[in-house]
Write a protein that holds these residues in place. Sequence first.
Motif, mmCIF file in Angstrom:
data_model
loop_
_atom_site.group_PDB
_atom_site.id
_atom_site.type_symbol
_atom_site.label_atom_id
_atom_site.label_comp_id
_atom_site.label_asym_id
_atom_site.label_seq_id
_atom_site.Cartn_x
_atom_site.Cartn_y
_atom_site.Cartn_z
ATOM 1 N N LEU A 181 0.808 -1.218 0.000
ATOM 2 C CA LEU A 181 0.000 0.000 0.000
ATOM 3 C C LEU A 181 0.846 1.274 0.000
ATOM 4 C CD1 LEU A 181 -2.873 -1.009 2.444
ATOM 5 C CD2 LEU A 181 -3.142 -0.361 0.039
ATOM 6 N N GLY A 182 1.915 1.292 0.763
ATOM 7 C CA GLY A 182 2.752 2.487 0.791
ATOM 8 C C GLY A 182 3.410 2.761 -0.546
ATOM 9 N N LEU A 183 3.936 1.708 -1.161
ATOM 10 C CA LEU A 183 4.541 1.845 -2.484
ATOM 11 C C LEU A 183 3.489 2.219 -3.518
ATOM 12 C CD1 LEU A 183 6.940 1.550 -4.406
ATOM 13 C CD2 LEU A 183 6.457 -0.910 -4.509
ATOM 14 N N GLY A 184 2.330 1.582 -3.424
ATOM 15 C CA GLY A 184 1.251 1.907 -4.352
ATOM 16 C C GLY A 184 0.803 3.346 -4.230
ATOM 17 N N LEU A 185 0.725 3.857 -2.997
ATOM 18 C CA LEU A 185 0.320 5.250 -2.799
ATOM 19 C C LEU A 185 1.362 6.202 -3.368
ATOM 20 C CD1 LEU A 185 -1.617 7.347 -1.662
ATOM 21 C CD2 LEU A 185 -0.458 7.122 0.551
ATOM 22 N N ALA A 186 2.641 5.897 -3.150
ATOM 23 C CA ALA A 186 3.688 6.746 -3.717
ATOM 24 C C ALA A 186 3.571 6.807 -5.239
ATOM 25 C CB ALA A 186 5.066 6.225 -3.305
ATOM 26 N N ALA A 187 3.348 5.649 -5.857
ATOM 27 C CA ALA A 187 3.220 5.604 -7.318
ATOM 28 C C ALA A 187 1.989 6.359 -7.795
ATOM 29 C CB ALA A 187 3.162 4.152 -7.792
ATOM 30 N N GLU A 188 0.885 6.226 -7.072
ATOM 31 C CA GLU A 188 -0.349 6.906 -7.463
ATOM 32 C C GLU A 188 -0.210 8.415 -7.329
ATOM 33 O OE1 GLU A 188 -4.211 7.467 -8.828
ATOM 34 O OE2 GLU A 188 -2.955 5.676 -8.890
ATOM 35 N N LEU A 189 0.438 8.874 -6.279
ATOM 36 C CA LEU A 189 0.649 10.313 -6.127
ATOM 37 C C LEU A 189 1.536 10.863 -7.238
ATOM 38 C CD1 LEU A 189 1.062 10.535 -2.246
ATOM 39 C CD2 LEU A 189 -0.906 11.298 -3.597
ATOM 40 N N LEU A 190 2.541 10.100 -7.633
ATOM 41 C CA LEU A 190 3.362 10.526 -8.769
ATOM 42 C C LEU A 190 2.513 10.671 -10.023
ATOM 43 C CD1 LEU A 190 6.595 8.360 -8.357
ATOM 44 C CD2 LEU A 190 6.412 10.840 -8.046
ATOM 45 N N VAL A 193 11.898 4.147 3.741
ATOM 46 C CA VAL A 193 12.095 2.705 3.846
ATOM 47 C C VAL A 193 12.928 2.441 5.089
ATOM 48 C CG1 VAL A 193 12.001 2.415 1.346
ATOM 49 C CG2 VAL A 193 14.211 2.714 2.460
ATOM 50 N N ARG A 194 12.846 1.212 5.567
ATOM 51 C CA ARG A 194 13.665 0.825 6.714
ATOM 52 C C ARG A 194 15.016 0.332 6.215
ATOM 53 N NH1 ARG A 194 10.432 -3.468 10.076
ATOM 54 N NH2 ARG A 194 12.149 -3.116 11.535
ATOM 55 N N GLY A 195 16.092 0.816 6.821
ATOM 56 C CA GLY A 195 17.418 0.326 6.491
ATOM 57 C C GLY A 195 17.888 0.798 5.129
ATOM 58 N N THR A 196 18.841 0.041 4.581
ATOM 59 C CA THR A 196 19.465 0.422 3.318
ATOM 60 C C THR A 196 19.206 -0.587 2.205
ATOM 61 O OG1 THR A 196 21.515 -0.683 4.011
ATOM 62 C CG2 THR A 196 21.307 1.671 4.508
ATOM 63 N N ARG A 197 18.394 -1.595 2.471
ATOM 64 C CA ARG A 197 18.116 -2.612 1.455
ATOM 65 C C ARG A 197 17.336 -2.003 0.288
ATOM 66 N NH1 ARG A 197 13.755 -5.808 0.676
ATOM 67 N NH2 ARG A 197 12.812 -5.036 2.620
ATOM 68 N N ARG A 198 17.680 -2.431 -0.923
ATOM 69 C CA ARG A 198 16.996 -1.945 -2.114
ATOM 70 C C ARG A 198 15.564 -2.462 -2.129
ATOM 71 N NH1 ARG A 198 17.914 0.263 -7.073
ATOM 72 N NH2 ARG A 198 16.696 -0.524 -8.822
ATOM 73 N N THR A 199 14.623 -1.593 -2.473
ATOM 74 C CA THR A 199 13.208 -1.938 -2.464
ATOM 75 C C THR A 199 12.556 -1.483 -3.767
ATOM 76 O OG1 THR A 199 12.419 0.168 -1.563
ATOM 77 C CG2 THR A 199 13.190 -1.485 0.032
ATOM 78 N N GLY A 200 11.271 -1.800 -3.881
ATOM 79 C CA GLY A 200 10.507 -1.320 -5.025
ATOM 80 C C GLY A 200 10.449 0.188 -5.090
ATOM 81 N N LEU A 201 10.561 0.867 -3.953
ATOM 82 C CA LEU A 201 10.540 2.327 -3.952
ATOM 83 C C LEU A 201 11.783 2.879 -4.650
ATOM 84 C CD1 LEU A 201 8.780 4.700 -2.870
ATOM 85 C CD2 LEU A 201 10.379 4.828 -0.953
ATOM 86 N N HIS A 202 12.926 2.229 -4.444
ATOM 87 C CA HIS A 202 14.132 2.667 -5.135
ATOM 88 C C HIS A 202 13.972 2.524 -6.647
ATOM 89 C CE1 HIS A 202 15.684 1.789 -1.051
ATOM 90 N NE2 HIS A 202 16.527 2.773 -1.302
ATOM 91 N N GLU A 203 13.367 1.425 -7.073
ATOM 92 C CA GLU A 203 13.136 1.217 -8.507
ATOM 93 C C GLU A 203 12.202 2.289 -9.061
ATOM 94 O OE1 GLU A 203 11.727 -2.748 -8.959
ATOM 95 O OE2 GLU A 203 13.541 -3.659 -8.110
ATOM 96 N N LEU A 204 11.150 2.613 -8.298
ATOM 97 C CA LEU A 204 10.216 3.647 -8.725
ATOM 98 C C LEU A 204 10.915 4.997 -8.817
ATOM 99 C CD1 LEU A 204 7.247 4.344 -9.409
ATOM 100 C CD2 LEU A 204 6.883 4.704 -6.949
ATOM 101 N N ALA A 205 11.797 5.280 -7.866
ATOM 102 C CA ALA A 205 12.508 6.559 -7.863
ATOM 103 C C ALA A 205 13.355 6.719 -9.122
ATOM 104 C CB ALA A 205 13.379 6.678 -6.618
ATOM 105 N N GLU A 206 13.922 5.613 -9.595
ATOM 106 C CA GLU A 206 14.800 5.682 -10.769
ATOM 107 C C GLU A 206 14.052 6.064 -12.035
ATOM 108 O OE1 GLU A 206 16.623 1.878 -10.764
ATOM 109 O OE2 GLU A 206 18.040 2.379 -9.155
ATOM 110 N N THR A 207 12.751 5.862 -12.043
ATOM 111 C CA THR A 207 11.950 6.193 -13.231
ATOM 112 C C THR A 207 11.101 7.444 -13.036
ATOM 113 O OG1 THR A 207 10.084 4.799 -12.524
ATOM 114 C CG2 THR A 207 11.820 3.739 -13.814
#
Length: 231
Positions: A17-26, A36-50
């Motif tokens: 839901l959090g990732l989906g909301l970020a994408a929808e707001l974009l 995000v928690r920690g430094t692990r790569r997540t779907g949010l990082h992938e979304l940020a790149e685009t």
Amino acid sequence: MNAIRRTALVIGASRTLGLGLAAELLRRDWDVIGTVRGTRRTGLHELAETSGGRLTVESLEMTDPEQLTALRDRLAGRTLDLLFVNAAITRGDLPIGEVPTEMFTEVMVTNALSPMRALETLSPLVAPTGTLGVMSSDQGSVSLNTGGGQDLYRASKSALNQLMRCYAARNAEDTRTLLLMDPGWVRTELGGPEAELSVEESVPGVAETIEGHAGRPGLHFVDHGGRVVPW
């Protein structure tokens, strides 16, 4: 003249839901800061790149007050139109008498105390016409609970709702919108595979409800369709 783009901070935006909301707001032409928690790569990082620079990723452990303060300091000078706290956990469906004390503490700290700490700490960044929102659930409604089950999760969301009522009463002169958002029964780790809605079906309604309540001061407990949820 170009319209001024709105800015949102979404706490807990690494997945579902959090990732989906970020994408929808974009998609709705917002600038977004997601945590995000920690430094692990997540779907949010992938979304940020685009995102063409419109989405930035911040690291945050929401249960750590010092990290909340550090995030506020890093974002000093930015004005938010939306602060939305999404993060929450569940630890299974146990009758309350079987819930270990450590589990009770963990869920309550994560689902009730920490979202309010985040809101209190980060609210100075939100514009006077902005929105402060937290992800709640109809499972936090006392009057709707006729079937029982999910004792601890329900209790944590009811506690969150009550704490938001306390915040609203304490800040009765605040001109900003306060939202408790029920996203519906969504197929996530929390909602389970039998849930009625996909993330893609829930999130547009969540964003539409957030936007539709902008400029409406006071506390609103509503669902992803904009309907009032009973306390």
